[in-house]
Design a protein around this motif. Structure first.
Motif, PDB file in Angstrom:
ATOM      1  N   GLY A   1       0.798  -1.212   0.000  1.00  0.00           N
ATOM      2  CA  GLY A   1       0.000   0.000   0.000  1.00  0.00           C
ATOM      3  C   GLY A   1       0.833   1.264   0.000  1.00  0.00           C
ATOM      4  N   SER A   2       0.160   2.398   0.147  1.00  0.00           N
ATOM      5  CA  SER A   2       0.802   3.707   0.080  1.00  0.00           C
ATOM      6  C   SER A   2       0.363   4.594   1.238  1.00  0.00           C
ATOM      7  N   LEU A   3       1.242   5.490   1.602  1.00  0.00           N
ATOM      8  CA  LEU A   3       0.955   6.536   2.580  1.00  0.00           C
ATOM      9  C   LEU A   3       1.722   7.781   2.176  1.00  0.00           C
ATOM     10  N   THR A   4       1.176   8.927   2.528  1.00  0.00           N
ATOM     11  CA  THR A   4       1.907  10.177   2.356  1.00  0.00           C
ATOM     12  C   THR A   4       2.048  10.854   3.711  1.00  0.00           C
ATOM     13  N   LEU A   5       3.286  11.079   4.099  1.00  0.00           N
ATOM     14  CA  LEU A   5       3.578  11.795   5.333  1.00  0.00           C
ATOM     15  C   LEU A   5       3.774  13.272   5.031  1.00  0.00           C
ATOM     16  N   SER A   6       3.370  14.094   5.983  1.00  0.00           N
ATOM     17  CA  SER A   6       3.567  15.533   5.870  1.00  0.00           C
ATOM     18  C   SER A   6       4.390  16.032   7.042  1.00  0.00           C
ATOM     19  N   CYS A   7       5.218  17.016   6.776  1.00  0.00           N
ATOM     20  CA  CYS A   7       5.988  17.684   7.817  1.00  0.00           C
ATOM     21  C   CYS A   7       5.677  19.168   7.698  1.00  0.00           C
ATOM     22  N   ALA A   8       4.821  19.648   8.571  1.00  0.00           N
ATOM     23  CA  ALA A   8       4.481  21.070   8.582  1.00  0.00           C
ATOM     24  C   ALA A   8       5.543  21.819   9.366  1.00  0.00           C
ATOM     25  N   THR A   9       6.136  22.813   8.732  1.00  0.00           N
ATOM     26  CA  THR A   9       7.208  23.552   9.380  1.00  0.00           C
ATOM     27  C   THR A   9       6.757  24.982   9.676  1.00  0.00           C
ATOM     28  N   SER A  10       7.320  25.529  10.710  1.00  0.00           N
ATOM     29  CA  SER A  10       7.104  26.944  10.999  1.00  0.00           C
ATOM     30  C   SER A  10       8.411  27.544  11.474  1.00  0.00           C
ATOM     31  N   GLY A  11       8.676  28.741  10.994  1.00  0.00           N
ATOM     32  CA  GLY A  11       9.902  29.407  11.389  1.00  0.00           C
ATOM     33  C   GLY A  11      11.106  29.064  10.543  1.00  0.00           C
ATOM     34  N   TYR A  12      10.905  28.330   9.459  1.00  0.00           N
ATOM     35  CA  TYR A  12      12.010  27.943   8.592  1.00  0.00           C
ATOM     36  C   TYR A  12      11.779  28.478   7.186  1.00  0.00           C
ATOM     37  N   ASP A  13      12.864  28.751   6.522  1.00  0.00           N
ATOM     38  CA  ASP A  13      12.832  29.039   5.104  1.00  0.00           C
ATOM     39  C   ASP A  13      13.283  27.764   4.402  1.00  0.00           C
ATOM     40  N   LEU A  14      12.337  27.063   3.822  1.00  0.00           N
ATOM     41  CA  LEU A  14      12.662  25.759   3.234  1.00  0.00           C
ATOM     42  C   LEU A  14      13.661  25.871   2.085  1.00  0.00           C
TER      43      LEU A  14
ATOM     44  N   ASP B   1      19.120   3.653  -0.238  1.00  0.00           N
ATOM     45  CA  ASP B   1      18.938   2.569  -1.207  1.00  0.00           C
ATOM     46  C   ASP B   1      17.686   1.754  -0.908  1.00  0.00           C
ATOM     47  N   SER B   2      17.365   1.636   0.366  1.00  0.00           N
ATOM     48  CA  SER B   2      16.240   0.791   0.770  1.00  0.00           C
ATOM     49  C   SER B   2      14.885   1.335   0.313  1.00  0.00           C
ATOM     50  N   VAL B   3      14.817   2.621  -0.027  1.00  0.00           N
ATOM     51  CA  VAL B   3      13.536   3.206  -0.415  1.00  0.00           C
ATOM     52  C   VAL B   3      13.564   3.772  -1.830  1.00  0.00           C
ATOM     53  N   LYS B   4      14.696   3.754  -2.462  1.00  0.00           N
ATOM     54  CA  LYS B   4      14.834   4.331  -3.797  1.00  0.00           C
ATOM     55  C   LYS B   4      13.855   3.670  -4.760  1.00  0.00           C
ATOM     56  N   GLY B   5      13.150   4.500  -5.504  1.00  0.00           N
ATOM     57  CA  GLY B   5      12.167   3.996  -6.448  1.00  0.00           C
ATOM     58  C   GLY B   5      10.787   3.785  -5.851  1.00  0.00           C
ATOM     59  N   ARG B   6      10.681   3.838  -4.533  1.00  0.00           N
ATOM     60  CA  ARG B   6       9.384   3.641  -3.872  1.00  0.00           C
ATOM     61  C   ARG B   6       8.913   4.898  -3.150  1.00  0.00           C
ATOM     62  N   PHE B   7       9.842   5.671  -2.596  1.00  0.00           N
ATOM     63  CA  PHE B   7       9.505   6.868  -1.838  1.00  0.00           C
ATOM     64  C   PHE B   7       9.894   8.104  -2.656  1.00  0.00           C
TER      65      PHE B   7
ATOM     66  N   GLN C   1       6.040  10.777   0.022  1.00  0.00           N
ATOM     67  CA  GLN C   1       5.103   9.844  -0.591  1.00  0.00           C
ATOM     68  C   GLN C   1       5.744   8.458  -0.557  1.00  0.00           C
ATOM     69  N   MET C   2       5.059   7.515   0.058  1.00  0.00           N
ATOM     70  CA  MET C   2       5.598   6.172   0.214  1.00  0.00           C
ATOM     71  C   MET C   2       4.701   5.179  -0.512  1.00  0.00           C
ATOM     72  N   ASN C   3       5.243   4.529  -1.508  1.00  0.00           N
ATOM     73  CA  ASN C   3       4.509   3.533  -2.290  1.00  0.00           C
ATOM     74  C   ASN C   3       5.140   2.158  -2.105  1.00  0.00           C
ATOM     75  N   SER C   4       4.394   1.145  -2.477  1.00  0.00           N
ATOM     76  CA  SER C   4       4.880  -0.236  -2.418  1.00  0.00           C
ATOM     77  C   SER C   4       5.492  -0.541  -1.057  1.00  0.00           C
ATOM     78  N   LEU C   5       4.768  -0.205  -0.033  1.00  0.00           N
ATOM     79  CA  LEU C   5       5.299  -0.343   1.325  1.00  0.00           C
ATOM     80  C   LEU C   5       5.550  -1.801   1.669  1.00  0.00           C
ATOM     81  N   LYS C   6       6.631  -2.008   2.416  1.00  0.00           N
ATOM     82  CA  LYS C   6       7.043  -3.335   2.837  1.00  0.00           C
ATOM     83  C   LYS C   6       6.974  -3.431   4.362  1.00  0.00           C
ATOM     84  N   LEU C   7       6.987  -4.650   4.837  1.00  0.00           N
ATOM     85  CA  LEU C   7       6.946  -4.859   6.284  1.00  0.00           C
ATOM     86  C   LEU C   7       8.086  -4.125   6.973  1.00  0.00           C
ATOM     87  N   GLU C   8       9.241  -4.124   6.327  1.00  0.00           N
ATOM     88  CA  GLU C   8      10.420  -3.507   6.936  1.00  0.00           C
ATOM     89  C   GLU C   8      10.386  -1.985   6.914  1.00  0.00           C
ATOM     90  N   ASP C   9       9.352  -1.393   6.343  1.00  0.00           N
ATOM     91  CA  ASP C   9       9.189   0.054   6.411  1.00  0.00           C
ATOM     92  C   ASP C   9       8.519   0.489   7.708  1.00  0.00           C
TER      93      ASP C   9
END
Length: 122
Positions: free
Chosen positions: A15-28, A61-67, A81-89
């Motif tokens: 499956g897939s999940l998308t994580l968000s990191c909301a920042t404040s006080g930073y210039d990205l 390397d463990s997430v290349k092509g999936r995240f 964005q995390m796709n093709s999630l594995k147990l080890e994720d």
């Protein structure tokens, strides 16, 4: 300054999940942002970087092509964005900011950290 992760949860393998990191006080555009994770009984590891003002990306390397890491400067938010999630994720995922080394392709030297969000793959 503040970093707040969200979007974690439970998902089936593949499956897939998308994580968000909301920042404040930073210039990205002036900092390197990273996603890290820590599984039970394991050391924290780097997962993805976005740096060079958002122009470059680097993946373990463990997430290349999936995240995929991205940032929305207008929303001051960084995504994973995390796709093709594995147990080890399965892990707690953290976002972090590094003040120095804007063009440094490395998971070292991060200064500020969020509280983390749990991702469980079953």
């Amino acid at each position: 300054v503040q970093l707040v992760e969200s979007g974690g949860g439970s998902v089936q393998e593949g499956g897939s999940l998308t994580l968000s990191c909301a920042t404040s006080g930073y210039d990205l555009t002036s900092h390197c942002i990273g996603w890290f994770r820590q599984a039970p009984g394991k050391e924290r590891e780097g997962v993805a970087l976005i740096y060079g003002g958002g122009t470059r990306r680097y993946y373990a390397d463990s997430v290349k092509g999936r995240f995929t890491i991205s940032q929305d400067n207008a929303r001051n938010t960084v995504y994973l964005q995390m796709n093709s999630l594995k147990l080890e994720d399965t892990a707690v995922y953290y976002c972090a900011v590094r003040y120095r080394g804007l063009w440094w392709e490395s998971f070292a030297g991060f200064d500020d950290w969020g509280q983390g969000t749990q991702v469980t793959v079953s």
